[in-house]
Structures are given as C-alpha cells and as structure tokens.
Design a protein around this motif. Sequence first.
Motif, short mmCIF file in Angstrom:
data_model
loop_
_atom_site.label_atom_id
_atom_site.label_comp_id
_atom_site.label_asym_id
_atom_site.label_seq_id
_atom_site.Cartn_x
_atom_site.Cartn_y
_atom_site.Cartn_z
N GLN A 16 5.57 4.99 -13.69
CA GLN A 16 6.50 3.86 -13.63
C GLN A 16 7.90 4.29 -13.20
OE1 GLN A 16 6.10 2.22 -17.56
NE2 GLN A 16 4.43 0.88 -16.92
N GLN A 17 8.15 5.56 -13.18
CA GLN A 17 9.46 6.06 -12.76
C GLN A 17 9.50 6.41 -11.27
OE1 GLN A 17 12.12 5.96 -14.80
NE2 GLN A 17 10.72 5.04 -16.28
N CYS A 18 8.34 6.33 -10.59
CA CYS A 18 8.30 6.65 -9.16
C CYS A 18 9.06 5.59 -8.37
CB CYS A 18 6.86 6.69 -8.66
SG CYS A 18 5.92 8.08 -9.25
N PRO A 19 9.83 6.02 -7.39
CA PRO A 19 10.50 5.02 -6.54
C PRO A 19 9.48 4.38 -5.59
CG PRO A 19 10.92 7.23 -5.74
CD PRO A 19 10.16 7.38 -7.02
N PRO A 20 9.72 3.18 -5.14
CA PRO A 20 8.81 2.54 -4.18
C PRO A 20 8.82 3.30 -2.86
CG PRO A 20 10.76 1.18 -4.49
CD PRO A 20 10.86 2.31 -5.47
N GLU A 21 7.67 3.27 -2.17
CA GLU A 21 7.57 3.92 -0.85
C GLU A 21 8.09 3.01 0.25
OE1 GLU A 21 3.81 6.92 -1.10
OE2 GLU A 21 3.39 4.89 -0.48
N GLY A 22 8.14 1.73 -0.02
CA GLY A 22 8.60 0.78 0.98
C GLY A 22 8.49 -0.63 0.46
N LEU A 23 8.64 -1.58 1.37
CA LEU A 23 8.57 -2.99 1.02
C LEU A 23 7.48 -3.67 1.84
CD1 LEU A 23 12.38 -3.90 1.00
CD2 LEU A 23 10.93 -3.35 -0.97
N CYS A 24 6.83 -4.65 1.24
CA CYS A 24 5.85 -5.45 1.96
C CYS A 24 6.62 -6.25 3.02
CB CYS A 24 5.14 -6.39 0.99
SG CYS A 24 4.03 -7.57 1.81
N PRO A 25 6.18 -6.21 4.27
CA PRO A 25 6.91 -6.93 5.32
C PRO A 25 6.82 -8.45 5.19
CG PRO A 25 4.89 -5.99 6.19
CD PRO A 25 5.03 -5.49 4.79
N ARG A 26 5.88 -8.94 4.40
CA ARG A 26 5.71 -10.38 4.26
C ARG A 26 6.55 -10.96 3.12
NH1 ARG A 26 2.26 -14.25 2.18
NH2 ARG A 26 1.87 -15.91 3.64
N CYS A 27 6.45 -10.35 1.92
CA CYS A 27 7.14 -10.91 0.75
C CYS A 27 8.34 -10.07 0.30
CB CYS A 27 6.16 -11.06 -0.41
SG CYS A 27 5.64 -9.49 -1.14
N ARG A 28 8.50 -8.91 0.91
CA ARG A 28 9.59 -7.97 0.57
C ARG A 28 9.40 -7.37 -0.83
NH1 ARG A 28 10.97 -6.11 4.76
NH2 ARG A 28 12.92 -5.33 3.95
N GLY A 29 8.18 -7.46 -1.38
CA GLY A 29 7.88 -6.83 -2.67
C GLY A 29 7.76 -5.32 -2.50
N GLU A 30 8.00 -4.59 -3.58
CA GLU A 30 7.98 -3.14 -3.53
C GLU A 30 6.54 -2.62 -3.45
OE1 GLU A 30 10.15 -2.31 -7.10
OE2 GLU A 30 12.06 -2.35 -6.05
N LEU A 31 6.34 -1.58 -2.61
CA LEU A 31 5.06 -0.92 -2.46
C LEU A 31 5.20 0.48 -3.06
CD1 LEU A 31 4.35 -1.92 1.23
CD2 LEU A 31 3.27 -2.86 -0.81
N TYR A 32 4.33 0.80 -4.03
CA TYR A 32 4.41 2.06 -4.75
C TYR A 32 3.31 3.02 -4.32
CZ TYR A 32 7.93 -0.02 -7.70
OH TYR A 32 9.09 -0.61 -8.15
N PRO A 33 3.53 4.32 -4.50
CA PRO A 33 2.49 5.30 -4.17
C PRO A 33 1.21 4.99 -4.95
CG PRO A 33 4.56 6.40 -4.74
CD PRO A 33 4.74 4.95 -5.05
N GLY A 34 0.07 5.10 -4.28
CA GLY A 34 -1.21 4.87 -4.93
C GLY A 34 -1.68 3.43 -4.90
N GLU A 35 -0.84 2.49 -4.50
CA GLU A 35 -1.24 1.08 -4.41
C GLU A 35 -1.96 0.84 -3.08
OE1 GLU A 35 1.82 -1.67 -6.89
OE2 GLU A 35 2.44 -1.13 -4.88
N SER A 36 -2.94 -0.04 -3.12
CA SER A 36 -3.65 -0.41 -1.89
C SER A 36 -2.75 -1.28 -1.02
CB SER A 36 -4.92 -1.19 -2.22
OG SER A 36 -5.81 -0.39 -2.94
#
Length: 82
Positions: A16-36
Amino acid sequence: MTPGTAGLLSPLRDAQQCPPEGLCPRCRGELYPGESRFVWEGAAICTDCFRALAGRWLERFPVEAALAMQVSVLPPEGGWQI
C-alpha cells in the motif's frame, strides 16, 4: 539482498506504500504495480474502466460478445439443438 533472491520482493514491504506506476488514460485513476490492465482501442485501461466498457458492449451487442467469448448462439427460430 540475499544471494539467489534477485527479483524477489521483500516480504516486509508494504504494497500500500508503493507509488502508482501511472494513470488510467480513461478515468485518470491510479495504476499500481501488479494490477491488471486491459488494452481497449489501443489504450491500457484499468479494471474498473474495462468492466464498464465490456458491460456496455455486452448490453449493446450480445451476439458479438458471445461469439468473442466462444459461446454458442442459438438462431432466433430455435433450429439448432444442444
């Protein structure tokens, strides 16, 4: 790092302390390592956006969705038997 453990994550790390790897281009939600992520029309989108888009596609085009999922579609006149 212990020899022979290259590439393994520390069991003491807090995911839970990992920073997001990026943002979803559609909703701008955070994308985290290991997420599909799902490639939809050329963009890698988050799970929530994929669910919403796939649900709309299934509602609008059920036959095409079934065929894409390799589900048999019975003709309207019921001429095909299972």
